[in-house]
Design a protein around this motif. Structure first.
Motif, PDB file in Angstrom:
ATOM      1  N   SER A  29       3.515   9.920   8.403  1.00  0.00           N
ATOM      2  CA  SER A  29       2.830   8.731   8.904  1.00  0.00           C
ATOM      3  C   SER A  29       2.241   7.983   7.722  1.00  0.00           C
ATOM      4  O   SER A  29       1.932   8.581   6.689  1.00  0.00           O
ATOM      5  CB  SER A  29       1.718   9.101   9.888  1.00  0.00           C
ATOM      6  OG  SER A  29       1.026   7.944  10.328  1.00  0.00           O
ATOM      7  N   TYR A  30       2.103   6.660   7.867  1.00  0.00           N
ATOM      8  CA  TYR A  30       1.407   5.861   6.871  1.00  0.00           C
ATOM      9  C   TYR A  30      -0.054   5.643   7.265  1.00  0.00           C
ATOM     10  O   TYR A  30      -0.792   4.957   6.548  1.00  0.00           O
ATOM     11  CB  TYR A  30       2.051   4.474   6.728  1.00  0.00           C
ATOM     12  CG  TYR A  30       3.467   4.449   6.209  1.00  0.00           C
ATOM     13  CD1 TYR A  30       4.069   5.570   5.648  1.00  0.00           C
ATOM     14  CD2 TYR A  30       4.215   3.270   6.259  1.00  0.00           C
ATOM     15  CE1 TYR A  30       5.363   5.531   5.176  1.00  0.00           C
ATOM     16  CE2 TYR A  30       5.507   3.212   5.784  1.00  0.00           C
ATOM     17  CZ  TYR A  30       6.084   4.344   5.250  1.00  0.00           C
ATOM     18  OH  TYR A  30       7.379   4.287   4.780  1.00  0.00           O
ATOM     19  N   VAL A  31      -0.464   6.231   8.382  1.00  0.00           N
ATOM     20  CA  VAL A  31      -1.772   5.933   8.959  1.00  0.00           C
ATOM     21  C   VAL A  31      -2.459   7.209   9.419  1.00  0.00           C
ATOM     22  O   VAL A  31      -1.810   8.129   9.936  1.00  0.00           O
ATOM     23  CB  VAL A  31      -1.616   4.960  10.153  1.00  0.00           C
ATOM     24  CG1 VAL A  31      -2.869   4.890  10.997  1.00  0.00           C
ATOM     25  CG2 VAL A  31      -1.228   3.572   9.655  1.00  0.00           C
ATOM     26  N   ASP A  32      -3.768   7.267   9.220  1.00  0.00           N
ATOM     27  CA  ASP A  32      -4.595   8.328   9.785  1.00  0.00           C
ATOM     28  C   ASP A  32      -5.913   7.686  10.199  1.00  0.00           C
ATOM     29  O   ASP A  32      -6.739   7.335   9.353  1.00  0.00           O
ATOM     30  CB  ASP A  32      -4.832   9.434   8.758  1.00  0.00           C
ATOM     31  CG  ASP A  32      -5.630  10.598   9.327  1.00  0.00           C
ATOM     32  OD1 ASP A  32      -6.844  10.417   9.574  1.00  0.00           O
ATOM     33  OD2 ASP A  32      -5.055  11.670   9.535  1.00  0.00           O
ATOM     34  N   GLY A  33      -6.100   7.492  11.488  1.00  0.00           N
ATOM     35  CA  GLY A  33      -7.338   6.876  11.964  1.00  0.00           C
ATOM     36  C   GLY A  33      -7.517   5.479  11.432  1.00  0.00           C
ATOM     37  O   GLY A  33      -6.777   4.559  11.760  1.00  0.00           O
ATOM     38  N   ARG A  34      -8.523   5.319  10.552  1.00  0.00           N
ATOM     39  CA  ARG A  34      -8.836   4.025   9.963  1.00  0.00           C
ATOM     40  C   ARG A  34      -8.327   3.888   8.529  1.00  0.00           C
ATOM     41  O   ARG A  34      -8.789   3.019   7.780  1.00  0.00           O
ATOM     42  CB  ARG A  34     -10.351   3.789  10.006  1.00  0.00           C
ATOM     43  CG  ARG A  34     -10.902   3.618  11.420  1.00  0.00           C
ATOM     44  CD  ARG A  34     -12.409   3.545  11.432  1.00  0.00           C
ATOM     45  NE  ARG A  34     -12.908   3.279  12.781  1.00  0.00           N
ATOM     46  CZ  ARG A  34     -13.146   2.060  13.260  1.00  0.00           C
ATOM     47  NH1 ARG A  34     -12.945   0.993  12.497  1.00  0.00           N
ATOM     48  NH2 ARG A  34     -13.597   1.900  14.492  1.00  0.00           N
ATOM     49  N   VAL A  35      -7.399   4.731   8.144  1.00  0.00           N
ATOM     50  CA  VAL A  35      -6.836   4.708   6.797  1.00  0.00           C
ATOM     51  C   VAL A  35      -5.344   4.375   6.884  1.00  0.00           C
ATOM     52  O   VAL A  35      -4.622   4.963   7.699  1.00  0.00           O
ATOM     53  CB  VAL A  35      -7.020   6.057   6.081  1.00  0.00           C
ATOM     54  CG1 VAL A  35      -6.428   6.004   4.676  1.00  0.00           C
ATOM     55  CG2 VAL A  35      -8.499   6.431   6.033  1.00  0.00           C
ATOM     56  N   ALA A  36      -4.894   3.441   6.049  1.00  0.00           N
ATOM     57  CA  ALA A  36      -3.481   3.063   6.019  1.00  0.00           C
ATOM     58  C   ALA A  36      -2.995   3.039   4.579  1.00  0.00           C
ATOM     59  O   ALA A  36      -3.733   2.655   3.664  1.00  0.00           O
ATOM     60  CB  ALA A  36      -3.280   1.691   6.666  1.00  0.00           C
ATOM     61  N   LEU A  37      -1.768   3.447   4.387  1.00  0.00           N
ATOM     62  CA  LEU A  37      -1.119   3.376   3.079  1.00  0.00           C
ATOM     63  C   LEU A  37      -0.150   2.205   3.063  1.00  0.00           C
ATOM     64  O   LEU A  37       0.451   1.863   4.086  1.00  0.00           O
ATOM     65  CB  LEU A  37      -0.350   4.665   2.794  1.00  0.00           C
ATOM     66  CG  LEU A  37      -1.136   5.970   2.767  1.00  0.00           C
ATOM     67  CD1 LEU A  37      -0.185   7.144   2.554  1.00  0.00           C
ATOM     68  CD2 LEU A  37      -2.211   5.943   1.683  1.00  0.00           C
ATOM     69  N   LEU A  38       0.025   1.620   1.875  1.00  0.00           N
ATOM     70  CA  LEU A  38       1.071   0.603   1.718  1.00  0.00           C
ATOM     71  C   LEU A  38       1.646   0.672   0.316  1.00  0.00           C
ATOM     72  O   LEU A  38       1.074   1.268  -0.595  1.00  0.00           O
ATOM     73  CB  LEU A  38       0.547  -0.803   2.050  1.00  0.00           C
ATOM     74  CG  LEU A  38      -0.511  -1.499   1.209  1.00  0.00           C
ATOM     75  CD1 LEU A  38       0.031  -2.023  -0.122  1.00  0.00           C
ATOM     76  CD2 LEU A  38      -1.106  -2.663   1.984  1.00  0.00           C
ATOM     77  N   GLY A  39       2.795   0.043   0.142  1.00  0.00           N
ATOM     78  CA  GLY A  39       3.454   0.021  -1.163  1.00  0.00           C
ATOM     79  C   GLY A  39       3.849   1.402  -1.629  1.00  0.00           C
ATOM     80  O   GLY A  39       4.219   2.274  -0.836  1.00  0.00           O
ATOM     81  N   ASP A  40       3.777   1.634  -2.935  1.00  0.00           N
ATOM     82  CA  ASP A  40       4.212   2.909  -3.502  1.00  0.00           C
ATOM     83  C   ASP A  40       3.416   4.092  -2.975  1.00  0.00           C
ATOM     84  O   ASP A  40       3.919   5.222  -2.962  1.00  0.00           O
ATOM     85  CB  ASP A  40       4.103   2.876  -5.027  1.00  0.00           C
ATOM     86  CG  ASP A  40       5.219   2.088  -5.681  1.00  0.00           C
ATOM     87  OD1 ASP A  40       6.147   1.661  -4.970  1.00  0.00           O
ATOM     88  OD2 ASP A  40       5.164   1.884  -6.908  1.00  0.00           O
ATOM     89  N   ALA A  41       2.196   3.893  -2.556  1.00  0.00           N
ATOM     90  CA  ALA A  41       1.415   4.997  -1.988  1.00  0.00           C
ATOM     91  C   ALA A  41       2.059   5.525  -0.725  1.00  0.00           C
ATOM     92  O   ALA A  41       1.926   6.705  -0.389  1.00  0.00           O
ATOM     93  CB  ALA A  41      -0.010   4.531  -1.691  1.00  0.00           C
ATOM     94  N   ALA A  42       2.782   4.667  -0.015  1.00  0.00           N
ATOM     95  CA  ALA A  42       3.423   5.058   1.241  1.00  0.00           C
ATOM     96  C   ALA A  42       4.888   5.417   1.067  1.00  0.00           C
ATOM     97  O   ALA A  42       5.384   6.351   1.708  1.00  0.00           O
ATOM     98  CB  ALA A  42       3.306   3.911   2.261  1.00  0.00           C
ATOM     99  N   HIS A  43       5.603   4.674   0.226  1.00  0.00           N
ATOM    100  CA  HIS A  43       7.063   4.832   0.184  1.00  0.00           C
ATOM    101  C   HIS A  43       7.617   4.489  -1.193  1.00  0.00           C
ATOM    102  O   HIS A  43       8.545   3.687  -1.315  1.00  0.00           O
ATOM    103  CB  HIS A  43       7.727   3.955   1.243  1.00  0.00           C
ATOM    104  CG  HIS A  43       7.179   2.549   1.312  1.00  0.00           C
ATOM    105  ND1 HIS A  43       7.243   1.660   0.250  1.00  0.00           N
ATOM    106  CD2 HIS A  43       6.528   1.889   2.301  1.00  0.00           C
ATOM    107  CE1 HIS A  43       6.690   0.520   0.590  1.00  0.00           C
ATOM    108  NE2 HIS A  43       6.227   0.627   1.826  1.00  0.00           N
ATOM    109  N   ALA A  44       7.063   5.078  -2.240  1.00  0.00           N
ATOM    110  CA  ALA A  44       7.576   4.827  -3.587  1.00  0.00           C
ATOM    111  C   ALA A  44       9.074   5.081  -3.616  1.00  0.00           C
ATOM    112  O   ALA A  44       9.568   6.063  -3.060  1.00  0.00           O
ATOM    113  CB  ALA A  44       6.870   5.732  -4.593  1.00  0.00           C
ATOM    114  N   MET A  45       9.807   4.177  -4.271  1.00  0.00           N
ATOM    115  CA  MET A  45      11.262   4.247  -4.261  1.00  0.00           C
ATOM    116  C   MET A  45      11.814   3.954  -5.652  1.00  0.00           C
ATOM    117  O   MET A  45      11.118   3.397  -6.507  1.00  0.00           O
ATOM    118  CB  MET A  45      11.835   3.263  -3.240  1.00  0.00           C
ATOM    119  CG  MET A  45      11.441   1.822  -3.453  1.00  0.00           C
ATOM    120  SD  MET A  45      11.909   0.723  -2.062  1.00  0.00           S
ATOM    121  CE  MET A  45      10.814   1.297  -0.755  1.00  0.00           C
ATOM    122  N   THR A  46      13.052   4.314  -5.891  1.00  0.00           N
ATOM    123  CA  THR A  46      13.684   3.987  -7.164  1.00  0.00           C
ATOM    124  C   THR A  46      13.871   2.476  -7.252  1.00  0.00           C
ATOM    125  O   THR A  46      13.883   1.780  -6.234  1.00  0.00           O
ATOM    126  CB  THR A  46      15.045   4.681  -7.322  1.00  0.00           C
ATOM    127  OG1 THR A  46      16.034   3.984  -6.556  1.00  0.00           O
ATOM    128  CG2 THR A  46      14.990   6.142  -6.896  1.00  0.00           C
TER     129      THR A  46
END
Length: 398
Positions: free
Chosen positions: A275-292
């Motif tokens: 998941s990219y989310v936990d309660g009131r916390v969300a990830l985006l960009g490389d923190a969520a889906h770092a890619m080549t």
């Protein structure tokens, strides 16, 4: 609706875009940036149409275009001896927009009032309650805390927020790839008839070059590397040793690059997160889906994330529910693009002479059509309008 507050960890492109979007949606935002001097270090990158649509939705499209230059490198493919596997064709192929990381960071930072970005502030502890989130962070003056309705982790592949909230998440994965990046001095190596960009595919090595503003050229070289952490006494000399004999203008571009400015990075990505989310916390960009970097979509996806996040939170009274919707929308797309970016170098950076021969022949025969179909999967994305209930989906979907 009262004042809604957000803390964003990370003051890079994704974090600044999220701050701009959330402020546009009516939120009060604080950005915690671990570097003492906020700014984007690095070379250049290129952006596909989906990222430009995200910039427009964030209200920074005009500024984005002002620091960017069209590049045809995405559909101009060559071999080391200069033979063309594919040529950019107007009407069939879409130019990308290339810019220097520092230029883009500067124009995004200029959209935020003084004091929004707090430098030398690194997240250490995250605690959630039913009504908010408490962020503990380190500063030069000692520990500090911030209370907010929302925490956004935009702090990169080695995200402190991800470690704090998802302690069992998988560590970054080395993809057996090394990348050098450089930018020429203004005018140095710039061809007399202008420059539109190209990529050159060698066996186990891939060189690319994009024009930038002020007659600069951003170039990169990716190669297969068996293990991370290998270092070279002179990175520019190492690049010359590998591709200095390739077709023009590669030798001139390397000659026009200051040796001290060449960057070298081992390439890691992330396995899919649950998941990219936990309660009131969300990830985006490389923190969520770092890619080549092989699809040139890492920063593009961060801009998409920021736009969808801000649009979904514009009128939200239930933050966790809005974040769950963000996760529902963004995680499938982030996983798809990251998977494609991981798969691409298995072919395009293969050291096998058989695979290389097949790849170059098939690209020469059908490259334009294949490239168009691949681009459609990546670029067909409709940006949401921040402040309205619509949420970004792939084009053609409601």
């Amino acid at each position: 609706m009262g004042t809604r507050t957000a803390v964003i960890a990370g003051g890079g492109i994704g974090g600044l875009a999220a701050a701009i979007g959330l402020r546009r949606a009516g939120w009060t935002v604080t950005v915690l940036e671990r570097s003492a001097e906020p700014g984007e270090v690095g070379a250049g990158w290129s952006f596909a149409p989906n990222a430009v649509r995200a910039a427009d939705a964030l209200g920074v499209g005009e500024q984005f275009r002002a620091v960017s230059v069209p590049t045809e490198a995405g559909a101009t493919l060559r071999t080391p001896d200069g033979r063309y596997l594919m040529r950019f064709r107007p009407g069939r192929d879409t130019p990308l927009l290339a810019n220097h990381r520092a230029d883009l960071h500067r124009v995004l930072a200029a959209q935020l009032p003084d004091g929004v970005v707090q430098p030398a502030a690194e997240v250490a502890v995250v605690e959630q309650s039913g009504h908010g989130v408490t962020v503990g962070y380190r500063t030069p003056g000692g520990p500090a805390t911030a209370q907010a309705d929302l925490l956004v982790g935009a702090d990169g592949i080695r995200s402190a927020v991800r470690r704090a909230v998802w302690p069992d998440a998988p560590a970054p994965v080395f993809q057996r790839i090394l990348c050098w990046r450089g930018v020429t001095e203004p005018g140095a190596g710039w061809p007399a008839d202008g420059f539109t960009g190209f990529q050159t595919w060698g066996r186990g090595a891939r060189f690319g070059a994009h024009p930038l503003t002020r007659q600069r050229v951003f170039w990169f070289l990716t190669v297969r590397q068996g293990e991370p952490g290998l270092r070279y006494a002179d990175d520019l000399a190492e690049v010359r040793a590998r591709v200095g004999g390739w077709h023009d203008p590669i030798p001139d571009l390397l000659a026009g690059t200051p040796a001290a400015s060449v960057l070298r990075h081992d390439i890691f990505d992330l396995d899919p997160l649950p998941s990219y989310v936990d309660g009131r916390v969300a990830l985006l960009g490389d923190a969520a889906h770092a890619m080549t970097p092989f699809l040139a979509q890492g920063a593009c996806q961060a801009l998409e994330d920021a736009t969808v996040l801000a649009a979904g939170l514009a009128d939200a009274t239930d933050v966790p529910a809005a974040l769950a919707r963000y996760d529902h929308i963004r995680r499938p797309r982030g996983r798809m693009v990251a998977r494609m970016a991981r798969q691409d170098p298995k072919i395009s950076l293969s050291t096998s002479p058989v695979t290389y021969g097949l790849m170059t022949r098939l690209t020469h025969l059908a490259g334009g059509g294949v490239a168009a179909r691949k681009a459609a999967r990546l670029w067909d994305w409709t940006a949401p309008t921040i402040g309205e209930p619509t949420i970004g989906e792939p084009a053609g979907k409601s």
